[in-house]
Design an enzyme around this catalytic site. Sequence first.
Site, PDB file in Angstrom:
ATOM      1  N   GLU A 154      -4.871   0.404  -3.507  1.00 59.36           N
ATOM      2  CA  GLU A 154      -3.506   0.928  -3.637  1.00 59.36           C
ATOM      3  C   GLU A 154      -2.480  -0.206  -3.584  1.00 59.36           C
ATOM      4  O   GLU A 154      -1.510  -0.219  -4.354  1.00 59.36           O
ATOM      5  CB  GLU A 154      -3.200   1.935  -2.512  1.00 59.36           C
ATOM      6  CG  GLU A 154      -3.894   3.266  -2.698  1.00 59.36           C
ATOM      7  CD  GLU A 154      -3.554   4.274  -1.602  1.00 59.36           C
ATOM      8  OE1 GLU A 154      -3.666   5.476  -1.874  1.00 59.36           O
ATOM      9  OE2 GLU A 154      -3.196   3.859  -0.481  1.00 59.36           O
TER      10      GLU A 154
ATOM     11  N   GLU B  32       0.841  -1.197   0.000  1.00 61.55           N
ATOM     12  CA  GLU B  32       0.000   0.000   0.000  1.00 61.55           C
ATOM     13  C   GLU B  32       0.882   1.255   0.000  1.00 61.55           C
ATOM     14  O   GLU B  32       0.568   2.247  -0.670  1.00 61.55           O
ATOM     15  CB  GLU B  32      -0.906  -0.015   1.239  1.00 61.55           C
ATOM     16  CG  GLU B  32      -1.792   1.194   1.370  1.00 61.55           C
ATOM     17  CD  GLU B  32      -2.255   1.416   2.804  1.00 61.55           C
ATOM     18  OE1 GLU B  32      -2.144   0.492   3.629  1.00 61.55           O
ATOM     19  OE2 GLU B  32      -2.709   2.538   3.101  1.00 61.55           O
TER      20      GLU B  32
ATOM     21  N   ASP C 284       0.483   3.799  -3.000  1.00 60.28           N
ATOM     22  CA  ASP C 284       0.095   5.191  -2.799  1.00 60.28           C
ATOM     23  C   ASP C 284       0.949   6.102  -3.679  1.00 60.28           C
ATOM     24  O   ASP C 284       0.449   7.052  -4.294  1.00 60.28           O
ATOM     25  CB  ASP C 284       0.268   5.556  -1.316  1.00 60.28           C
ATOM     26  CG  ASP C 284       0.089   7.042  -1.052  1.00 60.28           C
ATOM     27  OD1 ASP C 284      -1.052   7.513  -1.148  1.00 60.28           O
ATOM     28  OD2 ASP C 284       1.094   7.731  -0.779  1.00 60.28           O
TER      29      ASP C 284
ATOM     30  N   ASP D  98      -7.276   1.163   0.595  1.00 59.37           N
ATOM     31  CA  ASP D  98      -5.929   0.675   0.906  1.00 59.37           C
ATOM     32  C   ASP D  98      -5.580  -0.547   0.062  1.00 59.37           C
ATOM     33  O   ASP D  98      -4.479  -0.663  -0.478  1.00 59.37           O
ATOM     34  CB  ASP D  98      -5.819   0.300   2.398  1.00 59.37           C
ATOM     35  CG  ASP D  98      -5.922   1.510   3.304  1.00 59.37           C
ATOM     36  OD1 ASP D  98      -5.843   2.643   2.795  1.00 59.37           O
ATOM     37  OD2 ASP D  98      -6.100   1.316   4.525  1.00 59.37           O
TER      38      ASP D  98
END
Lengths: 260, 260
Positions: A125, A50, A54, A122
């Site tokens: 990502e 994650e 991101d 989350d």
Amino acid sequence: MFEDPRRQKQLQQLIQKLGLPANAPVNLSLLDLALIHPSACETRNYEQLEFVGDAVIRLVSAEILLETYPEETVGEFAAVRSIVVSDRVLAELADFYGIEPYLIIGSNAKGNRTGRQSWLADAFEAILGALYLSTHNMDLIRPWLDQALQKQSAKVRSDPARENYKDALQEWTQGKYKILPEYKVSENKKPSNRENRFVAEVWLRGLTEDSKLQAAGTGSAKKPINPRSDRFLGKGLGRSKKAAEQAAAKDAFFSVISEQ
Amino acid sequence: MFEDPRRQKQLQQLIQKLGLPANAPVNLSLLDLALIHPSACETRNYEQLEFVGDAVIRLVSAEILLETYPEETVGEFAAVRSIVVSDRVLAELADFYGIEPYLIIGSNAKGNRTGRQSWLADAFEAILGALYLSTHNMDLIRPWLDQALQKQSAKVRSDPARENYKDALQEWTQGKYKILPEYKVSENKKPSNRENRFVAEVWLRGLTEDSKLQAAGTGSAKKPINPRSDRFLGKGLGRSKKAAEQAAAKDAFFSVISEQ
């Protein structure tokens, strides 16, 4: 070679749901890891992916915005991207591609419906992180994600409510702190003309350690105390109370988008 | 085909300074653009590439941290990265690679030595944006940047002062707002044991619109008013005043790194 044939079949199904060919060079171990919520395993879960994902979604969004709107300012890019990479939009994308059935998540966490948007975003990502790390480029991402991100960007840009900075600011404060912004309007004591008769301030009130930790994504840490605090976000002038509030919201919005 | 042969020669020199081969597939028009400061040209400058490059350096750092320290937590990744991608470190890298002579910048901006760290860091990010967009992967970046980032990450991690959160927080507030954090320490009225005899709060005092705009990277916008405000950053307890301040700084630091 992936070891569990049943899980392998599921992962290949997901790859096709994303619109990738069955023989796409996806690292299945990474994709598997991207679908393990921390509630299912404390040591082997999607948190690291994650963190990578991101950064991936921010870079892909930057590329797509630059390609699609080459004449736009970076201020506009930053404003559009802050919404496109928000938990709300990422969770919508996760729902669109039907990620949830493939997630391995503890039943307590799954039952917490208010947290759903957050863990869906989350995991989405983390999937992007796994796809990026499979090839170290965007070849497994842009073929299917471009269209979705272009659509979202166009939607943000064409939204008549977007010039409504109060809405935009509220979206940000709710997403980050689960708190609504508060406005304080008063008469300007020294108005130089009718355009600045009112002065408005916007604040985040009653921030707790919990809300700050949640915003920092470190909600599991133990804290000894739980004070509340206020945070000044912005200020603006206007010929009406409403206009002053909008000006304050705009001021605050452009200040906080850099925190995304 | 790049049109100005003298500039082309300069750019090829820079490519070799970065450690890339002379025939590396760099898009010279983009690299040229990455070296034009907004003071030199309002419409054709490095701002868009800097926006892309900011996302590139975050992604490269995430990849390198994950590869180098696969057992670390994402909290540690985020803390190390926040320093590695800070203006201070990026400007150091820009100096190390000798970027400055290639920059096209107005003499006023160049003469502003306090702004130097900021525009060097911005140009360095823009160069990364240009290199990324030349190939749409990290092939022109990682061969030379990996070693520098690994060295910086190791330096951050081994710094004995890093557990000194007061220093880390000060680095962040100075980088973002050019303001030092202020501590307010008092005796805890209800200490449950000797470990929490003192309570400290840390604040950013006298934030102006200018400092907020600077932090948001939109310093050129005109603002009608210039109020000052305070922002609460964190709180902590300790057996000594110094320990309480460190605890407050740690609380604040983990809260603000999510804003990077």
